[in-house]
Design a protein around this motif. Sequence first.
Motif, short mmCIF file in Angstrom:
data_model
loop_
_atom_site.label_atom_id
_atom_site.label_comp_id
_atom_site.label_asym_id
_atom_site.label_seq_id
_atom_site.Cartn_x
_atom_site.Cartn_y
_atom_site.Cartn_z
N ALA A 248 0.83 -1.21 0.00
CA ALA A 248 0.00 0.00 0.00
C ALA A 248 0.86 1.26 0.00
O ALA A 248 0.62 2.20 -0.77
N ARG A 249 1.90 1.24 0.84
CA ARG A 249 2.80 2.41 0.87
C ARG A 249 3.55 2.58 -0.44
O ARG A 249 3.75 3.70 -0.91
N GLN A 250 3.93 1.46 -1.03
CA GLN A 250 4.62 1.54 -2.32
C GLN A 250 3.69 2.11 -3.40
O GLN A 250 4.13 2.86 -4.27
N ALA A 251 2.42 1.77 -3.32
CA ALA A 251 1.45 2.29 -4.30
C ALA A 251 1.36 3.81 -4.21
O ALA A 251 1.32 4.50 -5.24
N PRO A 272 -3.72 -7.85 -2.16
CA PRO A 272 -4.78 -8.87 -2.06
C PRO A 272 -6.20 -8.30 -2.09
O PRO A 272 -7.08 -8.85 -2.73
N ASP A 273 -6.47 -7.21 -1.38
CA ASP A 273 -7.82 -6.65 -1.29
C ASP A 273 -7.86 -5.26 -1.89
O ASP A 273 -8.35 -4.31 -1.27
N ALA A 274 -7.37 -5.14 -3.11
CA ALA A 274 -7.26 -3.83 -3.75
C ALA A 274 -8.61 -3.18 -4.00
O ALA A 274 -8.71 -1.96 -4.09
N HIS A 275 -9.68 -3.96 -4.11
CA HIS A 275 -11.00 -3.42 -4.42
C HIS A 275 -11.82 -3.12 -3.17
O HIS A 275 -12.89 -2.51 -3.28
N THR A 276 -11.33 -3.52 -2.00
CA THR A 276 -12.11 -3.31 -0.77
C THR A 276 -11.30 -2.54 0.28
O THR A 276 -11.37 -1.33 0.36
N PHE A 280 -8.13 2.83 -1.29
CA PHE A 280 -7.53 4.17 -1.17
C PHE A 280 -6.10 4.16 -1.71
O PHE A 280 -5.66 5.14 -2.33
N SER A 281 -5.38 3.08 -1.49
CA SER A 281 -4.01 2.99 -2.01
C SER A 281 -4.01 2.84 -3.53
O SER A 281 -3.11 3.35 -4.22
N LEU A 341 -2.49 4.20 4.91
CA LEU A 341 -1.31 5.05 5.03
C LEU A 341 -0.37 4.61 6.15
O LEU A 341 0.62 5.28 6.42
N ALA A 342 -0.71 3.51 6.82
CA ALA A 342 0.10 2.97 7.93
C ALA A 342 0.17 3.95 9.09
O ALA A 342 1.16 3.98 9.83
N LEU A 343 -0.88 4.75 9.27
CA LEU A 343 -0.93 5.68 10.39
C LEU A 343 -1.54 5.02 11.62
O LEU A 343 -1.36 5.51 12.74
N ILE A 344 -2.28 3.95 11.41
CA ILE A 344 -2.87 3.17 12.51
C ILE A 344 -2.69 1.69 12.16
O ILE A 344 -2.39 1.35 11.02
N PRO A 345 -2.86 0.78 13.14
CA PRO A 345 -2.77 -0.64 12.83
C PRO A 345 -3.75 -1.02 11.72
O PRO A 345 -4.85 -0.49 11.65
N THR A 346 -3.34 -1.93 10.86
CA THR A 346 -4.17 -2.34 9.74
C THR A 346 -5.49 -2.91 10.22
O THR A 346 -5.53 -3.80 11.08
N LYS A 347 -6.58 -2.39 9.66
CA LYS A 347 -7.93 -2.88 9.99
C LYS A 347 -8.74 -2.94 8.71
O LYS A 347 -8.88 -1.95 8.01
N GLY A 348 -9.24 -4.12 8.40
CA GLY A 348 -10.04 -4.27 7.20
C GLY A 348 -11.37 -3.55 7.34
O GLY A 348 -12.27 -4.02 8.05
N MET A 349 -11.50 -2.41 6.69
CA MET A 349 -12.75 -1.64 6.74
C MET A 349 -12.94 -0.93 5.40
O MET A 349 -12.00 -0.34 4.87
N THR A 350 -14.12 -1.01 4.86
CA THR A 350 -14.37 -0.41 3.55
C THR A 350 -14.43 1.11 3.64
O THR A 350 -14.74 1.68 4.69
N LEU A 351 -14.15 1.76 2.51
CA LEU A 351 -14.26 3.21 2.39
C LEU A 351 -15.64 3.52 1.81
O LEU A 351 -15.95 3.08 0.70
N PRO A 352 -16.49 4.25 2.55
CA PRO A 352 -17.87 4.49 2.10
C PRO A 352 -17.96 4.96 0.65
O PRO A 352 -17.28 5.91 0.26
N PHE A 353 -18.80 4.29 -0.11
CA PHE A 353 -19.09 4.58 -1.52
C PHE A 353 -17.96 4.17 -2.47
O PHE A 353 -18.22 3.91 -3.64
N LEU A 354 -16.71 4.13 -2.02
CA LEU A 354 -15.60 3.87 -2.93
C LEU A 354 -15.22 2.40 -3.01
O LEU A 354 -14.79 1.93 -4.06
N SER A 355 -15.33 1.67 -1.90
CA SER A 355 -14.94 0.26 -1.89
C SER A 355 -16.03 -0.62 -2.47
O SER A 355 -17.23 -0.32 -2.37
N TYR A 356 -15.58 -1.72 -3.08
CA TYR A 356 -16.54 -2.74 -3.49
C TYR A 356 -17.18 -3.33 -2.24
O TYR A 356 -16.54 -3.50 -1.21
N GLY A 357 -18.44 -3.66 -2.36
CA GLY A 357 -19.08 -4.30 -1.22
C GLY A 357 -20.56 -4.48 -1.45
O GLY A 357 -21.19 -3.69 -2.16
#
Length: 397
Positions: A248-251, A272-276, A280-281, A341-357
């Motif tokens: 993600a950081r490399q992206a 792995p979860d580029a669509h969910t 953002f990355s 952005l690695a500002l907090i511990p990684t947590k799988g959570m969708t981005l409203p309206f932008l992520s697939y779901g």
Amino acid sequence: MIGLSANHNRTGRMFSRTDQSIVGQWWWTVDRVLLSIMLALAGIGIVMVVTGSPPVAERLGLDQYYFFKRHMVFLVPSLLAMVGLSMCSHRTIWRIASVILAGSILCMAFVLVAGAEVKGAQRWIHLPFGSIQPSEFAKPAFAVVIAWFMARQKDQPGFPGDRLAAGLYALLISLLILQPDFGMSMLVTAIIVGQVFLAGLPLRLVVGLGGVAALGGVGAYFGLHHVRSRIDRFLNPETGDTYQIDLARQAFQEGGAFGAGPGQGTVKLAIPDAHTDFVFSVAGEEMGLVLLLIIIGLFAWVILRGLNRVMDSDNMFVILGTGGLLTMFGCQSLVHMGSNLALIPTKGMTLPFLSYGGSSLVAVGIGMGFLLALTRRQGRSTIAKGGMAPKTQMNAS
């Protein structure tokens, strides 16, 4: 300019200010700017799913546009729910929210008995057309229902609104912990803490809820291996695998200021979860820093615009409901962006309206429909602008 003026005139003729139809009244009372921002985010989401999902689909042996097609299938009911709910009265909103919350709680209890387990968590119900995550629908409904409880107590001191809200919170948190879903638990806690603060309830309640959240965090760290692993890797990356967050950081680095262009990203091919969870990355790599700032600005605009719409309201239900929904929307967005952005511990959570779901996308539409309904213009008094406010009117009582 001539074209825009003509369109505006046609709209004005279609919906005159004296139009008493449901659609006419909705058009002149709904926040059209807020609605437009949400539609813009949904449009950006379509682009991001188109560019981010094909590599994931190919790795799973699916059609290249499998996730995009399913995204559109769920986006349509999401937007229809948003517009339809935005036309409802306050009374109807809390009734619908009550039904959704009750159904979600029953389904969450069912999930613990017969739900599908994915990656060590039991959160989904498998149906012929896909999977449903009931807790996604519980979030916006919970914000509206406890807002009604608290507001009702303000209007009728004998009503045990605070105790009902606390009991409902305890039930929902218990079900989430049993799944387990620590991220959703923290999101629900943020909702009620924000509403308690807005309601002007005793500071000890805010502190108490904060203490519960802190104890929950400590308990999750020592009791849930995946939570401890993520926190340890965040504090000391050498203690475990940081493959996803490194990509993600490399992206972001590859994207630079203006990005590689839609569909031209290469780092996203390995995420792995580029669509969910990491959409953002993908936006950072393909659209660059400029678009990321625009996206962040749109999310911030929703929150600030929503708060501004209720600044002059004397309706406690509207104030608390709007505050809770905006807290949910803002915290979910911050968790997703912060994780990428690695500002907090990684947590799988969708981005409203932008992520697939599926569930998450429809639930966002429902939540924003509630928000648009609560922020529609009503009869005004100036409680937040120096005027004398009448006694709180509970439209939902």
